[in-house]
Design a protein around this motif. Sequence first.
Motif, mmCIF file in Angstrom:
data_model
loop_
_atom_site.group_PDB
_atom_site.id
_atom_site.type_symbol
_atom_site.label_atom_id
_atom_site.label_comp_id
_atom_site.label_asym_id
_atom_site.label_seq_id
_atom_site.Cartn_x
_atom_site.Cartn_y
_atom_site.Cartn_z
ATOM 1 N N ASP A 171 1.043 94.385 19.983
ATOM 2 C CA ASP A 171 0.256 94.568 21.194
ATOM 3 C C ASP A 171 -0.873 95.513 20.834
ATOM 4 O O ASP A 171 -0.644 96.671 20.479
ATOM 5 C CB ASP A 171 1.145 95.161 22.287
ATOM 6 C CG ASP A 171 0.426 95.312 23.612
ATOM 7 O OD1 ASP A 171 -0.788 95.581 23.603
ATOM 8 O OD2 ASP A 171 1.080 95.170 24.649
ATOM 9 N N LEU A 172 -2.101 95.037 20.910
ATOM 10 C CA LEU A 172 -3.238 95.817 20.432
ATOM 11 C C LEU A 172 -3.456 97.104 21.210
ATOM 12 O O LEU A 172 -4.113 98.023 20.721
ATOM 13 C CB LEU A 172 -4.509 94.959 20.473
ATOM 14 C CG LEU A 172 -4.541 93.775 19.502
ATOM 15 C CD1 LEU A 172 -5.811 92.960 19.701
ATOM 16 C CD2 LEU A 172 -4.462 94.261 18.062
ATOM 17 N N TYR A 225 -10.027 99.038 26.198
ATOM 18 C CA TYR A 225 -10.284 98.110 25.086
ATOM 19 C C TYR A 225 -10.241 98.831 23.746
ATOM 20 O O TYR A 225 -10.390 100.055 23.659
ATOM 21 C CB TYR A 225 -11.623 97.395 25.287
ATOM 22 C CG TYR A 225 -12.863 98.260 25.143
ATOM 23 C CD1 TYR A 225 -13.584 98.297 23.947
ATOM 24 C CD2 TYR A 225 -13.338 99.032 26.215
ATOM 25 C CE1 TYR A 225 -14.722 99.075 23.829
ATOM 26 C CE2 TYR A 225 -14.472 99.806 26.089
ATOM 27 C CZ TYR A 225 -15.163 99.833 24.897
ATOM 28 O OH TYR A 225 -16.286 100.614 24.768
ATOM 29 N N ARG A 226 -10.012 98.051 22.708
ATOM 30 C CA ARG A 226 -10.002 98.564 21.345
ATOM 31 C C ARG A 226 -11.431 98.656 20.837
ATOM 32 O O ARG A 226 -12.023 97.668 20.417
ATOM 33 C CB ARG A 226 -9.154 97.666 20.460
ATOM 34 C CG ARG A 226 -7.652 97.832 20.638
ATOM 35 C CD ARG A 226 -7.142 99.140 20.040
ATOM 36 N NE ARG A 226 -7.297 99.167 18.602
ATOM 37 C CZ ARG A 226 -6.392 98.710 17.739
ATOM 38 N NH1 ARG A 226 -5.234 98.222 18.188
ATOM 39 N NH2 ARG A 226 -6.615 98.771 16.444
ATOM 40 N N GLN A 275 -2.877 99.646 9.401
ATOM 41 C CA GLN A 275 -3.290 98.473 10.155
ATOM 42 C C GLN A 275 -2.228 97.384 10.066
ATOM 43 O O GLN A 275 -1.516 97.247 9.070
ATOM 44 C CB GLN A 275 -4.624 97.940 9.632
ATOM 45 C CG GLN A 275 -5.748 98.945 9.711
ATOM 46 C CD GLN A 275 -5.888 99.498 11.120
ATOM 47 O OE1 GLN A 275 -6.069 98.764 12.065
ATOM 48 N NE2 GLN A 275 -5.796 100.809 11.244
ATOM 49 N N VAL A 276 -2.116 96.612 11.131
ATOM 50 C CA VAL A 276 -1.198 95.472 11.167
ATOM 51 C C VAL A 276 -1.963 94.277 11.674
ATOM 52 O O VAL A 276 -2.932 94.412 12.416
ATOM 53 C CB VAL A 276 0.021 95.749 12.080
ATOM 54 C CG1 VAL A 276 0.910 96.800 11.466
ATOM 55 C CG2 VAL A 276 -0.421 96.172 13.468
ATOM 56 N N PRO A 277 -1.560 93.074 11.300
ATOM 57 C CA PRO A 277 -2.263 91.882 11.775
ATOM 58 C C PRO A 277 -2.282 91.827 13.292
ATOM 59 O O PRO A 277 -1.262 92.082 13.948
ATOM 60 C CB PRO A 277 -1.435 90.729 11.179
ATOM 61 C CG PRO A 277 -0.747 91.329 9.994
ATOM 62 C CD PRO A 277 -0.474 92.757 10.381
ATOM 63 N N ARG A 337 -7.550 92.485 22.944
ATOM 64 C CA ARG A 337 -8.293 93.701 22.576
ATOM 65 C C ARG A 337 -8.886 94.408 23.785
ATOM 66 O O ARG A 337 -9.339 95.549 23.689
ATOM 67 C CB ARG A 337 -9.392 93.378 21.566
ATOM 68 C CG ARG A 337 -10.600 92.660 22.126
ATOM 69 C CD ARG A 337 -11.606 92.330 21.037
ATOM 70 N NE ARG A 337 -11.045 91.408 20.067
ATOM 71 C CZ ARG A 337 -11.665 91.064 18.925
ATOM 72 N NH1 ARG A 337 -12.817 91.596 18.630
ATOM 73 N NH2 ARG A 337 -11.108 90.202 18.113
ATOM 74 N N SER A 338 -8.894 93.753 24.955
ATOM 75 C CA SER A 338 -9.380 94.371 26.185
ATOM 76 C C SER A 338 -8.472 93.956 27.331
ATOM 77 O O SER A 338 -8.149 92.775 27.484
ATOM 78 C CB SER A 338 -10.821 93.937 26.478
ATOM 79 O OG SER A 338 -11.307 94.546 27.658
#
Length: 254
Positions: free
Chosen positions: A66-67, A152-153, A59-61, A133-134
């Motif tokens: 880019d999510l 979306y995530r 995981q990264v902040p 995220r979307s």
Amino acid sequence: MSLTDTGAEALPVPVAPDGPDPRAGADPGASALLRDGEETLNLRLPAEFTTLRAELPGQVPPRETDLLDGVHTWGPTATPVGVFELVPVNIDRDLPLLQGWMNDPTVAAFWELAGPRDRTERHLRAQLDGDGRSVPCLGMLDGTALSYWEIYRADLDPLARVYQARPHDTGIHLLVGEAAHRGRGLGSALLAAVAGLIMERRSACTRVVAEPDMCNTPSVTAFLNAGFRCSAEVGLPGKRAALMIRDRVRRELS
């Protein structure tokens, strides 16, 4: 989520053995977390969920990446029905078209965004002005806009509260805009193509998920025909949803 396109007769919805028993209903805490009338897109995940998730491997902040790995760069892909491409929405250019689609009675029954222009605009801006995220997109087939998508995530969405999300699970919402393009297998072909694009462009993603309304039989059938399986029924605001999952196939893992 509204997709009325399927060329096949409606099929019974199988539930995979790894999902919760649909007869048991939704997660008992889900009704408190997801109140009727709230859009999952507008909810914010609790701080403890974000903190725990940040400790998972790989995981990264959120603000450092880019999510969704640059949806705008994914480019075109060949499908059995033509050349398809996801193009991120530009409100100035696309709002009139999307408002018209949202006011189609079949679409409105599941998306619940019928009404004046500003209602559709608020829905789009919630994504475009959010944390990434979307991503709302037009689906272009041979250069013509025929569908609307939200990539979306799912692992960062409140949907993750009602199923066992994995890091980088990627979700799909879809509608086919015009009635003339529904009912002939287009949706299944495009869903398969987009799932393939996600797996190709998002190497960390091992599953593509969706949550169509259980009452939207053509949509559920289209997902099944595109290689998704119905893992469970889950309770979401205003609907019982079929949790559809398409796993990365072995050849993609090798």
